[in-house]
Design an enzyme around this catalytic site. Structure first.
Site, PDB file in Angstrom:
ATOM      1  N   ARG A   1     -18.089  -6.007  19.862  1.00 16.68           N
ATOM      2  CA  ARG A   1     -16.658  -5.939  19.522  1.00 16.68           C
ATOM      3  C   ARG A   1     -15.862  -6.130  20.800  1.00 16.68           C
ATOM      4  O   ARG A   1     -16.112  -5.447  21.798  1.00 16.68           O
ATOM      5  CB  ARG A   1     -16.348  -4.588  18.888  1.00 16.68           C
ATOM      6  CG  ARG A   1     -14.924  -4.491  18.403  1.00 16.68           C
ATOM      7  CD  ARG A   1     -14.699  -3.228  17.625  1.00 16.68           C
ATOM      8  NE  ARG A   1     -15.478  -3.174  16.406  1.00 16.68           N
ATOM      9  CZ  ARG A   1     -15.828  -2.033  15.800  1.00 16.68           C
ATOM     10  NH1 ARG A   1     -15.488  -0.876  16.323  1.00 16.68           N
ATOM     11  NH2 ARG A   1     -16.528  -2.058  14.690  1.00 16.68           N
TER      12      ARG A   1
ATOM     13  N   LYS B   1      -7.818  -8.041   4.789  1.00 17.33           N
ATOM     14  CA  LYS B   1      -8.427  -7.505   3.563  1.00 17.33           C
ATOM     15  C   LYS B   1      -7.358  -6.723   2.781  1.00 17.33           C
ATOM     16  O   LYS B   1      -6.329  -6.338   3.350  1.00 17.33           O
ATOM     17  CB  LYS B   1      -9.601  -6.592   3.926  1.00 17.33           C
ATOM     18  CG  LYS B   1     -10.812  -7.398   4.382  1.00 17.33           C
ATOM     19  CD  LYS B   1     -11.966  -6.531   4.797  1.00 17.33           C
ATOM     20  CE  LYS B   1     -12.692  -5.887   3.647  1.00 17.33           C
ATOM     21  NZ  LYS B   1     -13.942  -5.226   4.094  1.00 17.33           N
TER      22      LYS B   1
ATOM     23  N   LYS C   1     -21.161 -13.488  28.683  1.00 21.51           N
ATOM     24  CA  LYS C   1     -20.247 -14.622  28.476  1.00 21.51           C
ATOM     25  C   LYS C   1     -18.795 -14.135  28.417  1.00 21.51           C
ATOM     26  O   LYS C   1     -17.910 -14.754  28.992  1.00 21.51           O
ATOM     27  CB  LYS C   1     -20.611 -15.362  27.181  1.00 21.51           C
ATOM     28  CG  LYS C   1     -21.852 -16.241  27.313  1.00 21.51           C
ATOM     29  CD  LYS C   1     -22.198 -16.877  26.000  1.00 21.51           C
ATOM     30  CE  LYS C   1     -23.444 -17.733  26.079  1.00 21.51           C
ATOM     31  NZ  LYS C   1     -23.255 -18.959  26.884  1.00 21.51           N
TER      32      LYS C   1
ATOM     33  N   ARG D   1     -29.149  -2.499  -0.691  1.00 21.78           N
ATOM     34  CA  ARG D   1     -28.022  -3.076  -1.432  1.00 21.78           C
ATOM     35  C   ARG D   1     -28.317  -4.521  -1.811  1.00 21.78           C
ATOM     36  O   ARG D   1     -27.916  -5.001  -2.849  1.00 21.78           O
ATOM     37  CB  ARG D   1     -26.774  -2.971  -0.549  1.00 21.78           C
ATOM     38  CG  ARG D   1     -25.490  -3.290  -1.212  1.00 21.78           C
ATOM     39  CD  ARG D   1     -24.282  -2.561  -0.585  1.00 21.78           C
ATOM     40  NE  ARG D   1     -24.271  -2.424   0.837  1.00 21.78           N
ATOM     41  CZ  ARG D   1     -23.726  -3.301   1.684  1.00 21.78           C
ATOM     42  NH1 ARG D   1     -23.168  -4.394   1.228  1.00 21.78           N
ATOM     43  NH2 ARG D   1     -23.734  -3.077   2.986  1.00 21.78           N
TER      44      ARG D   1
ATOM     45  N   GLU E   1     -23.151 -10.706  15.495  1.00 27.04           N
ATOM     46  CA  GLU E   1     -21.826 -10.639  14.880  1.00 27.04           C
ATOM     47  C   GLU E   1     -20.813 -10.285  15.968  1.00 27.04           C
ATOM     48  O   GLU E   1     -20.975  -9.271  16.649  1.00 27.04           O
ATOM     49  CB  GLU E   1     -21.780  -9.576  13.779  1.00 27.04           C
ATOM     50  CG  GLU E   1     -20.408  -9.554  13.094  1.00 27.04           C
ATOM     51  CD  GLU E   1     -20.202  -8.374  12.157  1.00 27.04           C
ATOM     52  OE1 GLU E   1     -20.034  -8.593  10.958  1.00 27.04           O
ATOM     53  OE2 GLU E   1     -20.217  -7.228  12.645  1.00 27.04           O
TER      54      GLU E   1
END
Ligand code: 0O2
Length: 242
Positions: free
Chosen positions: A120, A155, A64, A100, A182
């Protein structure tokens, strides 16, 4: 086969034959080992299938972005995408994240992680990031699950990127499955900062003194690279509008 289906008739017939309790215990142990081995094999097969589905989802999303890049370059004579990187989360990283979150290492808890498949997209300019993200999210087979804009809200350490958790359908032989991916979109400058910060400090236990010394420097570097992004975009605007 279920352990009860195997064990109950076998143990029953051994009792009828007056088998010793030691022989009974041995047989039950053998059955349990057999059952746990076959359960393990079943889990491995499920995991292999799931990982293959994530790889297919990455192929879909990568295509895409290539299509969007191609289209944009036809219209505007430049490519908004510099590089596309894909990755499947490493087994160590999956294990660490499950631990975690106090989740067991099973295929069903794996499906609760949203970043097993990651892509990414490194863009030339900040506004290319939003353009590409919007074009992707407008496609009718894409579902947006979550969006985190660390460009508008960096951040504390200075990290900047746009993160999307999306679901994309993959078409298998007999079924259609929605898989989570993601998507991280960032500029070359954001990638430069994040890569070096990742190497130097991300998720590393640095001493409080070193952390204090470096965090201020790193956040200044992030601010400088954000300024660089804005300046380059400004230069592009001047050239485009001339
Ligand atoms: P890797 O090694 O890149 O795969 P969590 O994933 O639980 O830590 P959350 O809220 O689910 O946290 O994820 P978030 O904040 O959206 O960030 C997930 C990913 O963004 C990370 O993946 C990194 O790739 C990147 N990232 C986030 N914060 C930072 C940062 O401060 N510095 C750098 N360099 N990268 C960051 P992973 O799986 O943690 O790591």
């Amino acid at each position: 086969m279920d352990i009860k289906e195997l064990a109950i008739p076998l143990v029953g017939s051994m009792i009828q034959q007056n088998a010793s309790s030691a022989a009974l215990a041995k047989k039950i142990t053998e059955l349990l080992e057999e059952a746990s081995f076959s359960q393990m094999q079943e889990s491995i097969e499920k995991l292999k299938f799931l990982m293959s589905c994530y790889r297919c989802a990455l192929l879909e999303i990568e295509t895409k972005f290539h299509v969007l890049n191609e289209q944009f370059s036809l219209r505007h004579e430049r490519n908004p995408i510099e590089i596309i990187k894909t990755r499947i989360k490493s087994p160590e990283s999956i294990q660490e994240k499950l631990e975690r979150r106090s989740l067991p290492l099973t295929p069903s808890s794996l499906e609760q992680l949203h970043d097993i498949a990651g892509i990414r997209v490194i863009c030339s300019f900040i506004d290319d990031i939003y353009l590409l993200a919007n074009c992707l999210l407008l496609q009718d087979d894409i579902r947006l699950i979550e969006q985190k804009d660390y460009i508008k809200n960096p951040k504390d350490n200075g990290y900047r990127s746009l993160h999307l958790i999306i679901e994309v359908p993959i078409f298998l032989q007999n079924e259609k499955r929605f898989m989570k991916v993601e998507v991280q979109l960032r500029t070359i400058a954001m990638e430069f900062w994040a890569n070096l910060e990742h190497k130097l400090c991300y998720k590393k236990s640095l001493s409080p003194e070193i952390s204090q010394l470096t965090s201020e420097e790193l956040s200044q570097c992030a601010e400088m690279s954000a300024q660089l992004d804005l300046k380059m975009q400004h230069v592009r605007d001047i050239i485009q509008n001339s």
